[in-house]
Design an enzyme around this catalytic site. Sequence first.
Site, short mmCIF file in Angstrom:
data_model
loop_
_atom_site.label_atom_id
_atom_site.label_comp_id
_atom_site.label_asym_id
_atom_site.label_seq_id
_atom_site.Cartn_x
_atom_site.Cartn_y
_atom_site.Cartn_z
N HIS A 191 0.80 -1.22 0.00
CA HIS A 191 0.00 0.00 0.00
C HIS A 191 0.83 1.28 0.00
O HIS A 191 0.31 2.34 0.29
CB HIS A 191 -0.96 -0.01 1.21
N CYS A 212 4.17 13.31 -13.66
CA CYS A 212 5.22 12.49 -14.30
C CYS A 212 5.41 11.15 -13.60
O CYS A 212 6.23 10.34 -14.02
CB CYS A 212 6.54 13.24 -14.36
N ASN A 225 -2.44 -13.18 16.03
CA ASN A 225 -3.34 -12.04 16.23
C ASN A 225 -4.04 -12.23 17.59
O ASN A 225 -4.43 -13.35 17.91
CB ASN A 225 -4.40 -12.03 15.10
C1 BJW Z 1 -2.60 -7.23 16.55
C2 BJW Z 1 -2.06 -6.59 17.63
C3 BJW Z 1 -0.83 -7.04 18.05
C4 BJW Z 1 -3.91 -5.64 17.28
N1 BJW Z 1 -0.24 -8.04 17.39
N2 BJW Z 1 -2.01 -8.22 15.91
C5 BJW Z 1 -16.37 -1.78 -2.59
C6 BJW Z 1 -16.15 -0.43 -2.93
C7 BJW Z 1 -14.86 0.04 -3.24
C8 BJW Z 1 -13.79 -0.79 -3.20
C9 BJW Z 1 -14.01 -2.10 -2.84
C10 BJW Z 1 -15.27 -2.60 -2.56
N3 BJW Z 1 -15.18 -3.91 -2.27
C11 BJW Z 1 -13.88 -4.24 -2.34
C12 BJW Z 1 -13.18 -3.16 -2.70
C13 BJW Z 1 -11.75 -3.05 -2.88
C14 BJW Z 1 -11.11 -2.36 -1.69
C15 BJW Z 1 -11.48 -3.12 -0.43
O1 BJW Z 1 -10.93 -4.17 -0.12
N4 BJW Z 1 -12.41 -2.60 0.36
C16 BJW Z 1 -12.90 -3.33 1.54
C17 BJW Z 1 -12.76 -2.44 2.77
C18 BJW Z 1 -14.30 -3.80 1.28
N5 BJW Z 1 -9.71 -2.44 -1.98
C19 BJW Z 1 -9.12 -1.50 -2.70
O2 BJW Z 1 -9.70 -0.51 -3.08
C20 BJW Z 1 -7.68 -1.78 -3.05
N6 BJW Z 1 -7.55 -1.64 -4.45
C21 BJW Z 1 -8.08 -2.53 -5.29
O3 BJW Z 1 -8.64 -3.55 -4.90
O4 BJW Z 1 -7.99 -2.20 -6.63
C22 BJW Z 1 -8.87 -2.89 -7.51
C23 BJW Z 1 -10.28 -2.35 -7.33
C24 BJW Z 1 -10.52 -1.01 -7.51
C25 BJW Z 1 -11.85 -0.51 -7.31
C26 BJW Z 1 -12.89 -1.36 -6.89
C27 BJW Z 1 -12.61 -2.72 -6.71
C28 BJW Z 1 -11.29 -3.21 -6.93
C29 BJW Z 1 -6.77 -0.75 -2.39
C30 BJW Z 1 -6.86 -0.84 -0.92
C31 BJW Z 1 -5.94 0.18 -0.27
C32 BJW Z 1 -6.19 0.19 1.22
N7 BJW Z 1 -5.49 1.23 1.80
C33 BJW Z 1 -5.53 1.38 3.26
C34 BJW Z 1 -5.38 2.86 3.62
C35 BJW Z 1 -4.12 3.41 3.16
C36 BJW Z 1 -4.13 4.81 3.55
C37 BJW Z 1 -3.32 5.06 4.75
O5 BJW Z 1 -2.61 4.24 5.31
O6 BJW Z 1 -3.45 6.20 5.12
O7 BJW Z 1 -4.52 0.58 3.84
S1 BJW Z 1 -7.00 0.85 4.06
C38 BJW Z 1 -6.22 0.35 5.54
O8 BJW Z 1 -6.59 -1.01 5.73
C39 BJW Z 1 -4.71 0.39 5.25
C40 BJW Z 1 -4.30 -0.99 5.67
O9 BJW Z 1 -3.11 -1.37 5.02
C41 BJW Z 1 -5.49 -1.82 5.34
C42 BJW Z 1 -5.56 -3.14 6.08
O10 BJW Z 1 -5.73 -2.94 7.44
P1 BJW Z 1 -5.06 -3.93 8.48
O11 BJW Z 1 -3.60 -3.89 8.34
O12 BJW Z 1 -5.71 -5.25 8.40
O13 BJW Z 1 -5.38 -3.20 9.85
P2 BJW Z 1 -6.70 -3.31 10.78
O14 BJW Z 1 -6.69 -2.13 11.67
O15 BJW Z 1 -7.90 -3.54 9.99
O16 BJW Z 1 -6.45 -4.64 11.64
C43 BJW Z 1 -5.46 -4.71 12.64
C44 BJW Z 1 -5.40 -6.14 13.15
O17 BJW Z 1 -4.33 -6.23 14.05
C45 BJW Z 1 -6.67 -6.59 13.91
O18 BJW Z 1 -7.03 -7.88 13.45
C46 BJW Z 1 -6.19 -6.68 15.36
O19 BJW Z 1 -6.83 -7.71 16.11
C47 BJW Z 1 -4.74 -7.00 15.18
N8 BJW Z 1 -3.87 -6.59 16.28
N9 BJW Z 1 -2.98 -5.61 18.05
C48 BJW Z 1 -0.89 -8.61 16.32
N10 BJW Z 1 -0.24 -6.49 19.13
ZN ZN Z 2 6.75 15.38 -11.84
#
Ligand code: BJW
Ligand code: ZN
Length: 235
Positions: free
Chosen positions: A118, A129, A211
Amino acid sequence: MDQIKLARDLLDKSLNPLFLTGAGISAESGVPTFRGENGLWKNYRPEELATPEAFRRDPAVVWEWYNWRKSLVSQKDPNAGHLAINFIQERHPEMGVITQNVDGLHQRAGNKNLVELHGNLFFARCVKCNGIVEYQDYDNNSPQCESCGGRLRPHIVWFGEQLDPEVIGRVNRYLQKTDLLVIVGTSGVVYPAAGFASTVALRGVKVIEINPEPVIDFALQLKGGAGEVLPHLSG
Ligand code: BJW
Ligand code: ZN
């Protein structure tokens, strides 16, 4: 055999282990996760900050949010979970680490073969560019590209945006090659990363999940924090 021993045994026997991490691996460093009780998305609406539409509407607000995140992460350090991965990589030098995190803590810990799905908070990209530059100017909320004068944006994959095809290519090669997937600290709701466990499980690959609140029912679940559990797999 308890779960940790079983996992350790799987890791020792694996020829091509692979890690997938999410925000939870940085939680013990003091970096907030996205979802859950104290998650970032409790206080901030993703559609106002983490979409291309939000950036077109109000780039300064979006930069402000990323400047705040950069400065927060700059004050944090990798934890025992990130460091344990180094020790595991000593035994498995080819092991890939695919992360959804943008905080740079895996690099700072010294993890190798890193794939950032990401993007990264400390880089910016030119919308004109496509040049990628290291970027840490916390005060500037409308930065411009030095090469072409175009508008810079955070080098982050926002909702609805495609992942970099080169990154996806590397991920697919790792997923095809692996015989053990270790998933740490992700809620498994954001695609495409959310689909990796089932993709490999379909061809019989074992999945370990670390997790405090595991979600993958077919995985060998090690319930606990990354910083507490991972050192047991690295020693
Ligand atoms: C512990 C702990 C400890 C606590 N030890 N563990 C409907 C509409 C529009 C789009 C979609 C749709 N349906 C599907 C999509 C696609 C969309 C998507 O998946 N959406 C879902 C939410 C439904 N995906 C995308 O858009 C992606 N692109 C894509 O698919 O392109 C093709 C496409 C385009 C258009 C439509 C469809 C397809 C891109 C996704 C980019 C996500 N970006 C983010 C934000 C970045 C911005 C930023 O950082 O500022 O990335 S979202 C956010 O969530 C961030 C993370 O990387 C990502 C995942 O989160 P993560 O890492 O799982 O964190 P948490 O907080 O959710 O979980 C933490 C976990 O840790 C928990 O389980 C805790 O229990 C655990 N934990 N303490 C170990 N000590
Ligand atoms: Zn440029």
